[in-house]
Design an enzyme around this catalytic site. Structure first.
Site: not given
Length: 360
Positions: A319, A35, A316
Site C-alpha cells: 500500500h 484496501s 508496507d
C-alpha cells in the site's frame, strides 16, 4: 412594491449563490473497492487484512482507523478535492442521514471474484458491496420518501470503483493457493475478470449511478511484495504485462458502457501510468517494518515506521504512503497528462452537467 420585491429576490439570490459556492461539487460520493480505499470496513471482520492498529494511521488525526496507510487514502483526498468538509463514512459505521452524502463500501483483500483473498479470512467482495449498497438505497428511500426520489438523488452522485488488484495479488499470482492461473492464461483471466466486472457495473448503473470513475490497476509488478517474491530489484515484467491486459480491457469497457448507457458517463483512471510516474520520484522500499507472518507483508503491529515518510512511495509491501495517495488522487481529479484519464478526469466528470465551469 415591485422595487421591494426585486430587492428581496436579489438578497435571496445572493444568499443562495453564496451557499452553493461553498457546497461540495457533488451532493454525494460513494466508494467501492479494496484496501486502497478501505477506511474501516474490515475492522471487525475475521480477517488478517486489517489495518486498525499502529503504525497504520500514525499521521491520521484519528489514529488507526482501518486505512491501510500512514494517513489519508485516495478516498479521503478525493473528498477534499470535491470540497466535502468531512470524509465519507464506512458502511460499517454510517448511520442516520449522513448516508445521503455517501458511503464507503471498500474492503481490504476484496476482489471482483468472490473467492479472491479468501485465504486471509472474511472480506466484502464487490458483489457483496453492491448488496450493501442496496441496503443503503433502501435507507435513503426511507429518508427521502420513496425509491424514485432515492434514485434521483443517486443520479447526481459521484461513484468511484477501485478493484482488481487482489484478483492478481491474492488470487492469480498465488498458484499454490488458487486454481485460476492453472485454469486460465493471463489473457483469458483478464477477459474473465472484465466480463464479471461489466455485469457488476451494469448493476451499479441500474441502481442509479450515472457518474462513475473506474480506477485501473497500478504497476503491481513493482510493489515490494512482488520484488521480494522474485528476489529482484527490478519490476516483474510478467506481472505488469498481465495487469496491462486487464487495464486495456477496462478502458475498452468504458467505451462500451458509455455507448450503451448514454445517460451516464464512465471514465477510466490510468493508475498504471500515474503509479509509474510517482515511483520515479519516491523511494520504493516500504516505510514500516514488515511482518513475515500473518498478515504477511503488512506492518508489524506497534513497531515505529520510518521517520521521513514523505520520501517513500510504499508504507508496507502493498500500500502507498499518504504522499503517494495524495499525488495519485490529484492526477485522477485533475489530469496532469492526457494519459492520466479517459475520456476525461474526475473534475470534468463531476461538472459534466453543470452550466458553468472553467476548463483550466
Amino acid at each position: 412594491m415591485a422595487c421591494y420585491v426585486t430587492i428581496i429576490l436579489s438578497i435571496v439570490l445572493y444568499l443562495v449563490l453564496n451557499l452553493v459556492e461553498g457546497a461540495p461539487e457533488v451532493p454525494c460520493y460513494f466508494i467501492f473497492g479494496d484496501s486502497l480505499l478501505d477506511n474501516g470496513n474490515n475492522n471487525d471482520l475475521d480477517t488478517a487484512a486489517r489495518a486498525n492498529y499502529p503504525p497504520y494511521g500514525v499521521d491520521f488525526p484519528d489514529g488507526p482507523t482501518g486505512r491501510f496507510t500512514n494517513g489519508r487514502n485516495i478516498a479521503d483526498f478525493l473528498a477534499e478535492h470535491l470540497d466535502f468538509d468531512h470524509y465519507i463514512p464506512s458502511f460499517a459505521s454510517a448511520t442516520g442521514d449522513e448516508i445521503l452524502e455517501g458511503v464507503n463500501y471498500a474492503s481490504g483483500s476484496a476482489g471482483i471474484r468472490n473467492d479472491t483473498g479468501s485465504h486471509l479470512g472474511y472480506r466484502i467482495y464487490l458483489g457483496k458491496q453492491l448488496e450493501n449498497h442496496k441496503v443503503t438505497i433502501s435507507r435513503i428511500a426511507d429518508l427521502l420518501g420513496n425509491t424514485t426520489l432515492a434514485k434521483n438523488h443517486l443520479n447526481k452522485c459521484l461513484f468511484i470503483v477501485g478493484i482488481g488488484s487482489n484478483d492478481y495479488i491474492n488470487n492469480f499470482l498465488m498458484p499454490d493457493v488458487y486454481q485460476s492461473s492453472h485454469l486460465y492464461s493471463p489473457t483469458q483471466y483478464a477477459t474473465l475478470l472484465i466480463q464479471q466486472y461489466s455485469q457488476q457495473l451494469k448493476e451499479l448503473y441500474s441502481d442509479g449511478a450515472r457518474k462513475i470513475a473506474l480506477f485501473g490497476l497500478p504497476q503491481i509488478g513493482c510493489i515490494p511484495d512482488q520484488l521480494n517474491q522474485h528476489s529482484t530489484f527490478f519490476c516483474v515484467d510478467s506481472t505488469n504485462k498481465a495487469v496491462q491486459l486487464f487495464n486495456k480491457n477496462l478502458k475498452a469497457l468504458v467505451d462500451d458502457l458509455n455507448t450503451n448507457f448514454s445517460d451516464a458517463k464512465f471514465i477510466y483512471i490510468n493508475m498504471y501510468s500515474i503509479s509509474s510516474a510517482i515511483a520515479i520520484t519516491l523511494l520504493n522500499n516500504p516505510c514500516c517494518q514488515i511482518s513475515k507472518t500473518m498478515p504477511e507483508g503488512q506492518c508489524i503491529p506497534g513497531k515505529s515506521p520510518c521517520l521521513i515518510r514523505a520520501t517513500h512511495f510504499f508504507y508496507d509491501n502493498f500500500h502507498p504512503t499518504e504522499i503517494g495517495n495524495n499525488i495519485a488522487t490529484s492526477r485522477a481529479y485533475r489530469a496532469l497528462l492526457p494519459s492520466d484519464s479517459y475520456p476525461m478526469d474526475i473534475r470534468h466528470l463531476v461538472r459534466a452537467n453543470n452550466l458553468y465551469y472553467d476548463d483550466q
